[in-house]
Design a protein around this motif. Sequence first.
Motif, PDB file in Angstrom:
ATOM      1  N   PHE A   9       0.831  -1.199   0.000  1.00  0.00           N
ATOM      2  CA  PHE A   9       0.000   0.000   0.000  1.00  0.00           C
ATOM      3  C   PHE A   9       0.871   1.257   0.000  1.00  0.00           C
ATOM      4  O   PHE A   9       0.608   2.202  -0.729  1.00  0.00           O
ATOM      5  N   VAL A  10       1.933   1.241   0.790  1.00  0.00           N
ATOM      6  CA  VAL A  10       2.853   2.384   0.829  1.00  0.00           C
ATOM      7  C   VAL A  10       3.556   2.542  -0.518  1.00  0.00           C
ATOM      8  O   VAL A  10       3.714   3.668  -1.020  1.00  0.00           O
ATOM      9  N   ILE A  11       3.945   1.438  -1.131  1.00  0.00           N
ATOM     10  CA  ILE A  11       4.566   1.494  -2.458  1.00  0.00           C
ATOM     11  C   ILE A  11       3.587   2.093  -3.464  1.00  0.00           C
ATOM     12  O   ILE A  11       3.970   2.920  -4.307  1.00  0.00           O
ATOM     13  N   ALA A  15       4.250   5.479  -5.536  1.00  0.00           N
ATOM     14  CA  ALA A  15       4.232   5.426  -7.002  1.00  0.00           C
ATOM     15  C   ALA A  15       3.188   6.387  -7.566  1.00  0.00           C
ATOM     16  O   ALA A  15       3.430   7.052  -8.578  1.00  0.00           O
ATOM     17  N   ALA A  16       2.043   6.477  -6.907  1.00  0.00           N
ATOM     18  CA  ALA A  16       1.005   7.406  -7.366  1.00  0.00           C
ATOM     19  C   ALA A  16       1.457   8.850  -7.199  1.00  0.00           C
ATOM     20  O   ALA A  16       1.155   9.703  -8.043  1.00  0.00           O
ATOM     21  N   ILE A  23       2.178   1.182 -11.998  1.00  0.00           N
ATOM     22  CA  ILE A  23       2.811   0.529 -10.845  1.00  0.00           C
ATOM     23  C   ILE A  23       1.942   0.702  -9.611  1.00  0.00           C
ATOM     24  O   ILE A  23       1.784  -0.223  -8.810  1.00  0.00           O
ATOM     25  N   ALA A  24       1.355   1.882  -9.463  1.00  0.00           N
ATOM     26  CA  ALA A  24       0.492   2.140  -8.310  1.00  0.00           C
ATOM     27  C   ALA A  24      -0.722   1.227  -8.328  1.00  0.00           C
ATOM     28  O   ALA A  24      -1.114   0.684  -7.283  1.00  0.00           O
TER      29      ALA A  24
END
Length: 54
Positions: A9-11, A15-16, A23-24
Amino acid sequence: MLHYAVIFFVIALIAALFGFSGIAAGAAGIAKILFVVFLVMAIASFLINLVKGR
């Protein structure tokens, strides 16, 4: 399992933030799947312990 869901979720959020929407979306999808697996395993564990406790 919940730990990995939070990591993905943090990634997805990072990415967003940087504009990598593909990727998000992928990381958010993986996070959702891992969270559902965590919930199923947690509920199963609670039910098994409830039955064994009797």
